[in-house]
Design a protein around this motif. Structure first.
Motif, mmCIF file in Angstrom:
data_model
loop_
_atom_site.group_PDB
_atom_site.id
_atom_site.type_symbol
_atom_site.label_atom_id
_atom_site.label_comp_id
_atom_site.label_asym_id
_atom_site.label_seq_id
_atom_site.Cartn_x
_atom_site.Cartn_y
_atom_site.Cartn_z
ATOM 1 N N CYS A 77 0.546 -1.219 -0.024
ATOM 2 C CA CYS A 77 0.091 -0.008 0.145
ATOM 3 C C CYS A 77 1.065 1.087 0.047
ATOM 4 O O CYS A 77 0.407 2.375 -0.562
ATOM 5 N N SER A 78 2.095 1.233 0.660
ATOM 6 C CA SER A 78 2.751 2.317 0.670
ATOM 7 C C SER A 78 4.413 1.856 0.914
ATOM 8 O O SER A 78 4.597 0.596 1.138
ATOM 9 N N ASP A 79 5.014 2.840 0.886
ATOM 10 C CA ASP A 79 6.602 2.640 1.291
ATOM 11 C C ASP A 79 6.502 1.740 2.815
ATOM 12 O O ASP A 79 6.248 2.096 3.551
ATOM 13 N N PHE A 80 7.562 0.923 2.694
ATOM 14 C CA PHE A 80 7.690 -0.271 3.743
ATOM 15 C C PHE A 80 6.441 -0.711 4.440
ATOM 16 O O PHE A 80 6.261 -0.756 5.547
ATOM 17 N N SER A 81 5.396 -0.947 3.425
ATOM 18 C CA SER A 81 4.058 -1.585 4.025
ATOM 19 C C SER A 81 4.260 -3.052 4.011
ATOM 20 O O SER A 81 5.290 -3.609 3.378
ATOM 21 N N THR A 82 3.612 -3.685 4.866
ATOM 22 C CA THR A 82 3.585 -4.927 5.204
ATOM 23 C C THR A 82 2.361 -5.647 4.415
ATOM 24 O O THR A 82 1.315 -5.039 4.600
ATOM 25 N N TYR A 83 2.411 -6.733 3.751
ATOM 26 C CA TYR A 83 1.219 -7.565 3.323
ATOM 27 C C TYR A 83 1.435 -8.665 3.380
ATOM 28 O O TYR A 83 2.306 -9.584 3.511
ATOM 29 N N VAL A 84 0.354 -9.675 2.938
ATOM 30 C CA VAL A 84 0.284 -11.004 2.944
ATOM 31 C C VAL A 84 0.046 -11.568 1.776
ATOM 32 O O VAL A 84 -1.050 -11.248 1.274
ATOM 33 N N ASP A 85 0.808 -12.628 1.205
ATOM 34 C CA ASP A 85 0.373 -13.453 0.164
ATOM 35 C C ASP A 85 0.001 -14.732 0.707
ATOM 36 O O ASP A 85 0.777 -15.330 1.379
ATOM 37 N N VAL A 86 -0.902 -15.487 0.178
ATOM 38 C CA VAL A 86 -1.384 -16.685 0.334
ATOM 39 C C VAL A 86 -0.995 -17.580 -0.968
ATOM 40 O O VAL A 86 -1.590 -17.266 -2.059
ATOM 41 N N ASP A 87 -0.228 -18.542 -0.869
ATOM 42 C CA ASP A 87 0.141 -19.332 -2.015
ATOM 43 C C ASP A 87 0.085 -20.790 -1.588
ATOM 44 O O ASP A 87 0.987 -21.542 -1.075
ATOM 45 N N GLY A 88 -1.126 -21.575 -1.932
ATOM 46 C CA GLY A 88 -1.030 -22.858 -1.523
ATOM 47 C C GLY A 88 -1.425 -23.058 0.008
ATOM 48 O O GLY A 88 -2.234 -22.331 0.566
ATOM 49 N N TRP B 111 4.705 -13.452 4.494
ATOM 50 C CA TRP B 111 4.574 -11.769 5.141
ATOM 51 C C TRP B 111 5.753 -11.328 4.525
ATOM 52 O O TRP B 111 6.898 -11.674 4.550
ATOM 53 N N ILE B 112 5.261 -10.208 3.890
ATOM 54 C CA ILE B 112 6.285 -9.566 2.993
ATOM 55 C C ILE B 112 6.366 -7.898 3.212
ATOM 56 O O ILE B 112 5.264 -7.253 3.438
ATOM 57 N N VAL B 113 7.565 -7.243 3.318
ATOM 58 C CA VAL B 113 7.723 -6.080 3.371
ATOM 59 C C VAL B 113 8.180 -5.340 2.226
ATOM 60 O O VAL B 113 9.055 -5.883 1.593
ATOM 61 N N ALA B 114 7.491 -4.532 1.633
ATOM 62 C CA ALA B 114 7.785 -3.872 0.366
ATOM 63 C C ALA B 114 8.010 -2.555 0.564
ATOM 64 O O ALA B 114 7.365 -1.632 1.388
ATOM 65 N N GLU B 115 9.109 -1.957 -0.309
ATOM 66 C CA GLU B 115 9.354 -0.473 -0.486
ATOM 67 C C GLU B 115 8.769 -0.029 -1.562
ATOM 68 O O GLU B 115 7.887 -0.423 -2.406
ATOM 69 N N ARG B 116 9.131 1.235 -2.074
ATOM 70 C CA ARG B 116 8.796 1.896 -3.360
ATOM 71 C C ARG B 116 8.649 1.117 -4.537
ATOM 72 O O ARG B 116 9.468 0.120 -4.361
ATOM 73 N N ALA B 117 7.577 1.222 -5.164
ATOM 74 C CA ALA B 117 7.454 0.264 -6.504
ATOM 75 C C ALA B 117 7.141 -1.096 -6.333
ATOM 76 O O ALA B 117 7.707 -1.905 -7.054
ATOM 77 N N GLY B 118 6.983 -1.454 -5.081
ATOM 78 C CA GLY B 118 6.773 -2.722 -4.654
ATOM 79 C C GLY B 118 7.880 -3.700 -4.491
ATOM 80 O O GLY B 118 7.835 -4.954 -4.362
ATOM 81 N N ARG B 119 9.055 -2.931 -4.391
ATOM 82 C CA ARG B 119 10.222 -3.960 -4.230
ATOM 83 C C ARG B 119 10.389 -4.525 -2.778
ATOM 84 O O ARG B 119 10.247 -3.827 -1.994
#
Length: 135
Positions: free
Chosen positions: A32-43, A48-56
């Motif tokens: 959602c924003s810089d250094f946001s955390t989000y969850v991806d469910v894969d099977g 649990w992922i932390v992403a910075e600008r541009a989703g890196r």
């Protein structure tokens, strides 16, 4: 057993209710924003992922345990809630300095609403005193 997004959402809604915050405060399924955390469910895996600008992607943890994922989310959300509480205290009582142990005590109090063992772990090891996004 395959984990579904709806299963994760049920647990996130329960956590949000206990903390008296919106479910959006607890979980997101995309950056959602810089250094946001989000969850991806894969099977069967939760990421649990932390992403910075541009989703890196900056940090990733993977588990097959819904309880472990919820613990990670609880640490994150209660860290931010304790930090905001500290800032509020600072503005309300400028003569009193809010220190790290005050914020940790607030975080432990919030974690206790969710799971006594998570609160004890935070209190004993100070592991949860820092946001896992930056740890």
């Amino acid at each position: 057993m395959t984990i579904t997004v709806s299963g994760v959402m049920i647990a996130a809604r329960d956590m949000a209710a206990k903390l008296e915050v919106s479910v959006r405060r607890v979980i997101a399924f995309s950056a959602c924003s810089d250094f946001s955390t989000y969850v991806d469910v894969d099977g069967d895996d939760f990421h649990w992922i932390v992403a910075e600008r541009a989703g890196r992607e900056v940090k990733r943890r993977t588990t097959r345990s819904l309880d472990e994922l919820m613990h990670w989310l609880a640490v994150e959300v209660t860290f931010h809630m304790a930090w905001e509480w500290g800032m509020e205290q600072r503005s309300r009582f400028p003569e009193r300095e809010v220190i790290g142990t005050d914020r940790l005590a607030r975080q432990v109090e919030l974690l206790r609403r969710l799971d006594g063992s998570w609160a004890a772990q935070a209190q004993e090891g100070h592991v949860d005193a820092h946001s896992p996004a930056f740890g």
